[in-house]
Design an enzyme around this catalytic site. Sequence first.
Site, PDB file in Angstrom:
ATOM      1  N   THR A  48      -1.802   0.627 -11.313  1.00 49.76           N
ATOM      2  CA  THR A  48      -0.500   0.502 -11.980  1.00 49.76           C
ATOM      3  C   THR A  48      -0.613   0.878 -13.453  1.00 49.76           C
ATOM      4  OG1 THR A  48       0.160  -1.271 -10.498  1.00 49.76           O
ATOM      5  CG2 THR A  48       1.277  -1.179 -12.614  1.00 49.76           C
ATOM      6  N   ARG A  67       6.413  -3.097   1.633  1.00 50.10           N
ATOM      7  CA  ARG A  67       5.926  -4.118   0.700  1.00 50.10           C
ATOM      8  C   ARG A  67       6.247  -3.740  -0.742  1.00 50.10           C
ATOM      9  NH1 ARG A  67       2.041  -3.880  -3.811  1.00 50.10           N
ATOM     10  NH2 ARG A  67       1.153  -5.968  -4.043  1.00 50.10           N
TER      11      ARG A  67
END
Length: 357
Positions: free
Chosen positions: A223, A251
């Site tokens: 990320t 998800r």
Amino acid sequence: MKQLKILTLLIGVFVLFSCISKDNSSDSSYKTTDTVKNSSEKFGLVIHGGAGTILKENMSDSLEAAYKLKLEEAIRVGHEILKNGGTAMEAVTKTINVMEDSPLFNAGKGAVFTHEETNELDASVMDGATLDAGAVAGVTHIKNPIDLALAVMNDSPHVMLSGKGAEVFAVSRGFELVDPSYFYTENRFQSLQRIKEKEKTELDHDGKTAFIDPFIKDSKFGTVGCAALDKNGNLAAGTSTGGMTNKRWNRIGDAPIIGAGTYANNATCAVSSTGWGEYFIRAMVAHDISALMEYKGLSLEEAAREVIQKKVPALGGDGGIVSIDKDGNVAMEFNTAGMYRAHMNAEGTLTIGIYKE
């Protein structure tokens, strides 16, 4: 005649007084402007490119150099914006764009693959001045999800849009959809295949097998995020991710969740998170750091340490954050072996790190 002389004298005194008063007023204005100018030089930004089991022995010299170069390129883009008087939000989004466009990070171009061999991207932004926020989740045709998150904040009455609806909104705002093949990178695809072959999802997090492969070991932690303070004293934060390799059932992690993956408040700080999203959501990591500052009076460093080194591990999670407060203080806190990170202050001093020091 005498009265005329007195009147002339009085007029002269009045004119002289007016000039002195004007000079003093100009001097006062100059000093005020100078003071504002000096105080406005308090700005800076901090970025991350993911945290996880990032060990030097698993990293080639060339790959390490590539990460450092890209981190520097990204943060210099944001710093230039801030130095020239740009907003914290502009610095955040443009900085993140650089990392989204690089295959090195799990965001945008380098997004990891789901179990179904697709790419589902999430992103969020928050403005510390207004507490406005925008987020997108599960988009599959958006080159730079952070830009769409900004559009949700600025051009819609909502905070979060997901999937096809988010992309319909994107088209209405002039975004060009990209073919999913844009997100294909061989390293990410092969990482998924190896995980599938071992019948092992990365939810196990046992740290024993998956982390041998440098692209597998970071795939749930790649990320990217940025937190910035501009010359006007405004804070902003943003986060963008491809999520978790081999994820199923659409998800969604913490990156698009305001308060978990991203938070900004001019009264306290701006935060971007990276790590095991399920735990960062449960701990509301980004907001919790701000709350500890606002309600308990902790410093940014103290608050970040409390949440990342105590609260998250107590739940069973791991990861890290980058953050900057309203005074320009920075925290780059993580409880993993490493975190790709960089910071630049108003003086242009650059700090880049990967491993624990």
